[in-house]
Design a protein around this motif. Structure first.
Motif, PDB file in Angstrom:
ATOM      1  N   ASN A   1     -11.322   4.931  17.107  1.00 43.07           N
ATOM      2  CA  ASN A   1     -11.589   6.277  16.624  1.00 43.07           C
ATOM      3  C   ASN A   1     -10.290   7.055  16.450  1.00 43.07           C
ATOM      4  O   ASN A   1      -9.345   6.913  17.242  1.00 43.07           O
ATOM      5  N   VAL A   2     -10.259   7.897  15.419  1.00 45.26           N
ATOM      6  CA  VAL A   2      -9.047   8.617  15.059  1.00 45.26           C
ATOM      7  C   VAL A   2      -8.661   9.627  16.138  1.00 45.26           C
ATOM      8  O   VAL A   2      -9.491  10.411  16.610  1.00 45.26           O
ATOM      9  N   THR A   3      -7.370   9.591  16.517  1.00 42.03           N
ATOM     10  CA  THR A   3      -6.837  10.561  17.478  1.00 42.03           C
ATOM     11  C   THR A   3      -5.717  11.409  16.886  1.00 42.03           C
ATOM     12  O   THR A   3      -5.340  12.431  17.467  1.00 42.03           O
ATOM     13  N   GLY A   4      -5.170  11.001  15.751  1.00 40.63           N
ATOM     14  CA  GLY A   4      -4.090  11.755  15.141  1.00 40.63           C
ATOM     15  C   GLY A   4      -3.627  11.102  13.855  1.00 40.63           C
ATOM     16  O   GLY A   4      -4.204  10.120  13.386  1.00 40.63           O
ATOM     17  N   GLU A   5      -2.570  11.659  13.288  1.00 42.13           N
ATOM     18  CA  GLU A   5      -2.018  11.148  12.030  1.00 42.13           C
ATOM     19  C   GLU A   5      -0.497  11.191  12.135  1.00 42.13           C
ATOM     20  O   GLU A   5       0.066  12.137  12.683  1.00 42.13           O
ATOM     21  N   ALA A   6       0.163  10.143  11.609  1.00 47.56           N
ATOM     22  CA  ALA A   6       1.617  10.051  11.751  1.00 47.56           C
ATOM     23  C   ALA A   6       2.232   9.497  10.479  1.00 47.56           C
ATOM     24  O   ALA A   6       1.605   8.696   9.770  1.00 47.56           O
TER      25      ALA A   6
ATOM     26  N   VAL B   1       0.870  -1.180   0.000  1.00 46.89           N
ATOM     27  CA  VAL B   1       0.000   0.000   0.000  1.00 46.89           C
ATOM     28  C   VAL B   1       0.903   1.223   0.000  1.00 46.89           C
ATOM     29  O   VAL B   1       1.694   1.426   0.926  1.00 46.89           O
ATOM     30  N   ALA B   2       0.786   2.036  -1.041  1.00 42.99           N
ATOM     31  CA  ALA B   2       1.675   3.192  -1.200  1.00 42.99           C
ATOM     32  C   ALA B   2       1.090   4.399  -0.481  1.00 42.99           C
ATOM     33  O   ALA B   2       0.624   5.357  -1.102  1.00 42.99           O
ATOM     34  N   ALA B   3       1.128   4.357   0.853  1.00 41.82           N
ATOM     35  CA  ALA B   3       0.636   5.479   1.663  1.00 41.82           C
ATOM     36  C   ALA B   3       1.775   6.027   2.494  1.00 41.82           C
ATOM     37  O   ALA B   3       2.643   5.278   2.956  1.00 41.82           O
ATOM     38  N   ARG B   4       1.757   7.334   2.719  1.00 38.65           N
ATOM     39  CA  ARG B   4       2.839   7.961   3.474  1.00 38.65           C
ATOM     40  C   ARG B   4       2.474   8.283   4.918  1.00 38.65           C
ATOM     41  O   ARG B   4       3.353   8.573   5.734  1.00 38.65           O
ATOM     42  N   THR B   5       1.182   8.241   5.255  1.00 40.78           N
ATOM     43  CA  THR B   5       0.772   8.479   6.640  1.00 40.78           C
ATOM     44  C   THR B   5      -0.294   7.470   7.044  1.00 40.78           C
ATOM     45  O   THR B   5      -0.935   6.828   6.203  1.00 40.78           O
ATOM     46  N   ARG B   6      -0.491   7.332   8.351  1.00 42.85           N
ATOM     47  CA  ARG B   6      -1.548   6.486   8.890  1.00 42.85           C
ATOM     48  C   ARG B   6      -2.301   7.264   9.959  1.00 42.85           C
ATOM     49  O   ARG B   6      -1.775   8.235  10.546  1.00 42.85           O
ATOM     50  N   PHE B   7      -3.514   6.818  10.249  1.00 42.29           N
ATOM     51  CA  PHE B   7      -4.304   7.434  11.303  1.00 42.29           C
ATOM     52  C   PHE B   7      -4.113   6.657  12.601  1.00 42.29           C
ATOM     53  O   PHE B   7      -4.273   5.434  12.637  1.00 42.29           O
TER      54      PHE B   7
ATOM     55  N   GLU C   1      -8.932   8.664  -8.764  1.00 35.85           N
ATOM     56  CA  GLU C   1      -8.304   9.707  -7.955  1.00 35.85           C
ATOM     57  C   GLU C   1      -9.179  10.204  -6.801  1.00 35.85           C
ATOM     58  O   GLU C   1      -8.691  10.912  -5.914  1.00 35.85           O
ATOM     59  N   ALA C   2     -10.475   9.835  -6.780  1.00 32.52           N
ATOM     60  CA  ALA C   2     -11.332  10.250  -5.668  1.00 32.52           C
ATOM     61  C   ALA C   2     -11.018   9.488  -4.384  1.00 32.52           C
ATOM     62  O   ALA C   2     -11.297   9.971  -3.283  1.00 32.52           O
ATOM     63  N   PHE C   3     -10.419   8.302  -4.524  1.00 36.33           N
ATOM     64  CA  PHE C   3     -10.181   7.445  -3.360  1.00 36.33           C
ATOM     65  C   PHE C   3      -8.806   7.757  -2.770  1.00 36.33           C
ATOM     66  O   PHE C   3      -7.826   7.078  -3.037  1.00 36.33           O
ATOM     67  N   ARG C   4      -8.752   8.775  -1.925  1.00 33.83           N
ATOM     68  CA  ARG C   4      -7.492   9.252  -1.359  1.00 33.83           C
ATOM     69  C   ARG C   4      -7.136   8.570  -0.042  1.00 33.83           C
ATOM     70  O   ARG C   4      -6.125   8.909   0.587  1.00 33.83           O
ATOM     71  N   TYR C   5      -7.953   7.607   0.392  1.00 27.60           N
ATOM     72  CA  TYR C   5      -7.740   6.945   1.672  1.00 27.60           C
ATOM     73  C   TYR C   5      -7.999   5.454   1.510  1.00 27.60           C
ATOM     74  O   TYR C   5      -8.739   5.025   0.615  1.00 27.60           O
ATOM     75  N   VAL C   6      -7.400   4.658   2.398  1.00 25.03           N
ATOM     76  CA  VAL C   6      -7.612   3.214   2.352  1.00 25.03           C
ATOM     77  C   VAL C   6      -7.479   2.670   3.776  1.00 25.03           C
ATOM     78  O   VAL C   6      -6.657   3.137   4.566  1.00 25.03           O
ATOM     79  N   GLN C   7      -8.323   1.693   4.100  1.00 25.36           N
ATOM     80  CA  GLN C   7      -8.242   1.000   5.382  1.00 25.36           C
ATOM     81  C   GLN C   7      -7.720  -0.406   5.119  1.00 25.36           C
ATOM     82  O   GLN C   7      -8.177  -1.090   4.187  1.00 25.36           O
ATOM     83  N   VAL C   8      -6.766  -0.864   5.925  1.00 26.49           N
ATOM     84  CA  VAL C   8      -6.245  -2.227   5.824  1.00 26.49           C
ATOM     85  C   VAL C   8      -6.547  -2.938   7.139  1.00 26.49           C
ATOM     86  O   VAL C   8      -6.209  -2.440   8.221  1.00 26.49           O
ATOM     87  N   PHE C   9      -7.180  -4.113   7.040  1.00 24.88           N
ATOM     88  CA  PHE C   9      -7.691  -4.828   8.207  1.00 24.88           C
ATOM     89  C   PHE C   9      -7.240  -6.280   8.132  1.00 24.88           C
ATOM     90  O   PHE C   9      -7.646  -7.011   7.232  1.00 24.88           O
TER      91      PHE C   9
ATOM     92  N   THR D   1      -6.267  -0.313  10.303  1.00 26.75           N
ATOM     93  CA  THR D   1      -5.589   0.980  10.210  1.00 26.75           C
ATOM     94  C   THR D   1      -5.968   1.721   8.943  1.00 26.75           C
ATOM     95  O   THR D   1      -5.964   1.152   7.849  1.00 26.75           O
ATOM     96  N   GLY D   2      -6.293   2.999   9.100  1.00 21.69           N
ATOM     97  CA  GLY D   2      -6.540   3.862   7.960  1.00 21.69           C
ATOM     98  C   GLY D   2      -5.247   4.525   7.512  1.00 21.69           C
ATOM     99  O   GLY D   2      -4.415   4.919   8.335  1.00 21.69           O
TER     100      GLY D   2
END
Length: 311
Positions: A186-191, A173-179, A241-249, A213-214
């Protein structure tokens, strides 16, 4: 006896086949020849752990089911009572109506009616189509009400590669941050993920992961997330390009895999708690329609005459 998920729409295109259901407009199975590309479940059961369903008009969680609209508090039904959250929108258990059908395609429609927690009227459709590049899923949302409506779209497929245990697969998954989240998810921050156990950009063995994790900060343009076997077979989940987020479970208590892992890769146009944060929300004006697409593509399974078209 009627199936627990209503009508079952069997789709075929060459070696590809799928079963799309009426309740939740979900994917009950997706196969290439004899190989499962998503986790299937029995016809007499409801989707385990949201397997394959559509997430509209928001994906993931709204903390405490509470948000504000124009300074007025709104309370959604708590559909995840154990964690006291509202989760995965308003259509996951509702039957859709058939709009169009062919051997390789089905379009279904459902309406989101106003309620105290979400006072908007939306007409929605979802089209599942098999073609030369696998399965394509297209969602449309039209605002049939009289005021602008906040909307987001997600989906909840669990990917697999035939009978290879998920623990032996590699996910990229080519993501640079996680929630970051609390004990209620529930989301408390981003790193940033670089240099951490959450960095999936170079591929990680599923056996090494414990995720619900989102992820955010994806590359510009259409994205691809990959589940790969050591023999070269891959299942690619692509999204526009609308899907700017992904959850991996990494689900370790999935109903049809006792003792094993089921891996969900969930494309989302907005992250968890977007009704509060506003992040990724699309505000549809009255009469406006929005359309987005994602899909699943098998690669390296052998014998696929149409794979030549992928270059």
């Amino acid at each position: 006896m009627r199936p627990a998920t209503g009508e079952q729409y069997e789709l075929d295109f060459g070696d590809l086949s799928a079963t799309i259901v009426q309740v939740g407009a979900g994917i009950r199975s997706l196969r290439f020849a004899e190989s499962d590309l998503t986790e299937p479940y029995p016809v007499g059961e409801q989707p385990p752990s949201a397997c394959g369903i559509v997430l509209v008009p928001w994906p993931n969680r709204v903390a405490d089911g509470r948000w504000e609209l124009g300074g007025e508090a709104r309370q959604l039904d708590l559909t995840e009572p154990a964690k006291r959250n509202a989760i995965h929108g308003l259509l996951r258990r509702r039957p859709y109506e058939l709009v169009d059908r062919s051997d390789s395609m089905v379009t279904q429609a459902a309406t989101v009616y106003p309620e105290p927690g979400y006072p908007f009227l939306l007409d929605t459709t979802v089209t599942h189509e098999l073609h030369t590049e696998g399965l394509q899923v297209t969602h449309t949302i039209s605002n049939a009400g009289e005021s602008a409506a906040p909307v987001a779209v997600g989906a909840h497929p669990y990917l697999r590669i035939a009978d290879v245990p998920a623990e032996q697969l590699t996910v990229t998954v080519a993501a640079r941050t996680r929630f970051e989240t609390d004990d209620r998810s529930n989301v408390t921050g981003e790193a940033p993920v670089a240099g951490t156990a959450f960095d999936l950009s170079a591929g990680r063995r599923v056996s090494e992961l414990e995720l619900d994790t989102g992820f955010a900060d994806l590359p510009d343009g259409p994205v691809e997330h990959v589940l790969a076997a050591d023999d070269g077979r891959r299942v690619v989940l692509w999204a526009d390009e609308a899907f700017r987020y992904v959850q991996v479970f990494t689900h370790r208590s999935f109903a049809t895999k006792p003792g094993g892992v089921a891996l969900a890769i969930e494309p989302m146009t907005a992250p968890a708690n977007a009704l509060n944060s506003g992040r990724g929300l699309r505000w549809l004006e009255p009469g406006e329609t929005w359309s987005v697409s994602w899909g699943v593509r098998p690669e390296g399974f052998g014998g696929e005459a149409y794979l030549a078209s992928w270059g």
